[in-house]
Design an enzyme around this catalytic site. Structure first.
Site, PDB file in Angstrom:
ATOM      1  N   ASN A   9      -5.130  -8.141   4.540  1.00  0.00           N
ATOM      2  CA  ASN A   9      -4.381  -7.580   5.671  1.00  0.00           C
ATOM      3  C   ASN A   9      -5.185  -6.409   6.228  1.00  0.00           C
ATOM      4  O   ASN A   9      -5.245  -5.348   5.610  1.00  0.00           O
ATOM      5  CB  ASN A   9      -2.998  -7.120   5.190  1.00  0.00           C
ATOM      6  CG  ASN A   9      -2.211  -6.427   6.287  1.00  0.00           C
ATOM      7  OD1 ASN A   9      -2.605  -6.437   7.451  1.00  0.00           O
ATOM      8  ND2 ASN A   9      -1.082  -5.825   5.914  1.00  0.00           N
ATOM      9  N   HIS A  91       6.497  -6.718   6.612  1.00  0.00           N
ATOM     10  CA  HIS A  91       5.657  -5.755   5.885  1.00  0.00           C
ATOM     11  C   HIS A  91       6.362  -4.390   5.867  1.00  0.00           C
ATOM     12  O   HIS A  91       7.015  -4.015   6.843  1.00  0.00           O
ATOM     13  CB  HIS A  91       4.292  -5.638   6.560  1.00  0.00           C
ATOM     14  CG  HIS A  91       3.306  -4.894   5.721  1.00  0.00           C
ATOM     15  ND1 HIS A  91       3.298  -3.521   5.656  1.00  0.00           N
ATOM     16  CD2 HIS A  91       2.330  -5.328   4.886  1.00  0.00           C
ATOM     17  CE1 HIS A  91       2.344  -3.140   4.819  1.00  0.00           C
ATOM     18  NE2 HIS A  91       1.742  -4.218   4.335  1.00  0.00           N
ATOM     19  N   GLU A 159       5.256  -6.113  -2.587  1.00  0.00           N
ATOM     20  CA  GLU A 159       4.429  -4.931  -2.352  1.00  0.00           C
ATOM     21  C   GLU A 159       5.270  -3.675  -2.564  1.00  0.00           C
ATOM     22  O   GLU A 159       5.970  -3.223  -1.647  1.00  0.00           O
ATOM     23  CB  GLU A 159       3.900  -4.937  -0.912  1.00  0.00           C
ATOM     24  CG  GLU A 159       3.004  -6.106  -0.602  1.00  0.00           C
ATOM     25  CD  GLU A 159       2.040  -5.781   0.549  1.00  0.00           C
ATOM     26  OE1 GLU A 159       0.831  -5.873   0.307  1.00  0.00           O
ATOM     27  OE2 GLU A 159       2.484  -5.432   1.646  1.00  0.00           O
ATOM     28  N   SER A 203      -2.737  -1.623  -3.451  1.00  0.00           N
ATOM     29  CA  SER A 203      -3.957  -1.083  -4.063  1.00  0.00           C
ATOM     30  C   SER A 203      -4.662  -2.071  -4.989  1.00  0.00           C
ATOM     31  O   SER A 203      -5.214  -1.676  -6.021  1.00  0.00           O
ATOM     32  CB  SER A 203      -3.649   0.226  -4.804  1.00  0.00           C
ATOM     33  OG  SER A 203      -3.159   1.205  -3.895  1.00  0.00           O
TER      34      SER A 203
HETATM   35  P1  13P Z   1      -3.608  -1.559   0.124  1.00  0.00           P
HETATM   36  O1  13P Z   1      -4.277  -2.709  -0.594  1.00  0.00           O
HETATM   37  O2  13P Z   1      -4.532  -0.796   1.022  1.00  0.00           O
HETATM   38  O3  13P Z   1      -2.813  -0.720  -0.813  1.00  0.00           O
HETATM   39  O4  13P Z   1      -2.541  -2.219   1.131  1.00  0.00           O
HETATM   40  C1  13P Z   1      -1.630  -3.134   0.630  1.00  0.00           C
HETATM   41  C2  13P Z   1      -0.929  -3.768   1.758  1.00  0.00           C
HETATM   42  O5  13P Z   1      -0.084  -3.150   2.395  1.00  0.00           O
HETATM   43  C3  13P Z   1      -1.279  -5.151   2.117  1.00  0.00           C
HETATM   44  O6  13P Z   1      -0.357  -5.694   2.990  1.00  0.00           O
END
Ligand code: 13P
Length: 246
Positions: A9, A91, A159, A203
């Site tokens: 993403n 999201h 997430e 992350s």
């Molecule tokens: P990061 O991998 O930068 O933490 O972002 C996660 C994310 O929101 C993917 O949709």
């Protein structure tokens, strides 16, 4: 035998030059059971699709409307026209900064499915909910609402909001436990637990990917920051391939 899914993403990052640099380092050799997709900003979908072989396209959002007087909106049918296989829906950044409600997200899931693009429904709790041990309640409520009118054809991304862009990752145990709960819920709502891939996001990087992919209920990753450079994204893809080869 399970497949693994890896979706990058890019959020509001990217440029024509960045796509060219990414493509220069891209290796199209993938494990046959690894599905890779990238979700760039809308204006770059076509260029990215042309630049990368063996990489599916995902969009970051879609409208609930098929067409009409909705300035700035992009319909799921338009995404299909551009060759998108997936669209992220719900999201946490859309929920938090654009006021997306569970009801709207349910409509987006349905709009995507009606157009023939697979929604990747994002769910996850805020830090305060995790600290109060309410994470299961929060995620269950998000699923019940978003999947109320859903067909079984979707992916889910767990997430945890406290892990996004913070360098904090859910431990493999925390991810696996939540994914198991999500799977149970998807079974009772859609009867499709086994057919619904559940990705972890927050992350993810080349260092922590192995342990996450090794979890029985983790079917892949939704990657933000580490998907912006081909080298770090491909390192995560390599770890997914290694896992599939074991
Ligand atoms: P990061 O991998 O930068 O933490 O972002 C996660 C994310 O929101 C993917 O949709």
């Amino acid at each position: 035998m399970k497949n693994l899914y890896l979706i990058g993403n890019w959020k509001q990052h990217g440029s024509q030059a960045a796509i060219e640099a990414f493509a220069d380092q891209w290796s199209s050799e993938q494990h046959p059971r690894l599905r890779i997709a990238i979700a760039p900003p809308f204006p770059y979908l076509q260029a990215l699709g042309e630049a990368l072989a063996n990489c599916d396209l995902a969009a970051q959002d879609c409208s609930v409307h098929v067409q009409g007087a909705h300035t700035g909106e992009v319909s799921a049918d338009m995404l299909v026209d551009l060759g998108c296989q997936y669209v992220l829906v719900g999201h946490s950044e859309r929920r938090q900064y654009h006021g997306e409600t569970d009801e709207l997200i349910a409509q987006k899931v349905a709009a995507a499915q009606a157009a023939g693009v697979t929604p990747v429904l994002c769910v996850g709790e805020q830090q305060a909910a995790r600290e109060a041990e309410k994470q299961d309640d929060v995620v269950r409520a998000q699923l019940r609402s978003a999947l109320a009118t859903s067909q079984p054809n979707l992916l889910i991304a767990y997430e945890p909001v406290w892990a996004i862009g913070t360098g904090l990752t859910a431990t493999p145990d925390q991810a696996n436990q939540m994914h198991a709960m999500i799977r149970q819920e998807v079974e009772s709502l859609l009867g499709a637990a086994q057919a619904t891939p559940i990705l972890y996001g927050g992350s993810v990087n080349a260092e922590n990917a192995d342990a996450l992919f090794a979890c029985p209920h983790v079917d892949g990753a939704l990657v933000g920051g580490a998907s912006l450079e081909a080298a770090s994204f491909m390192a995560i893809a390599q770890s997914a391939s290694n896992n599939l080869s074991h």
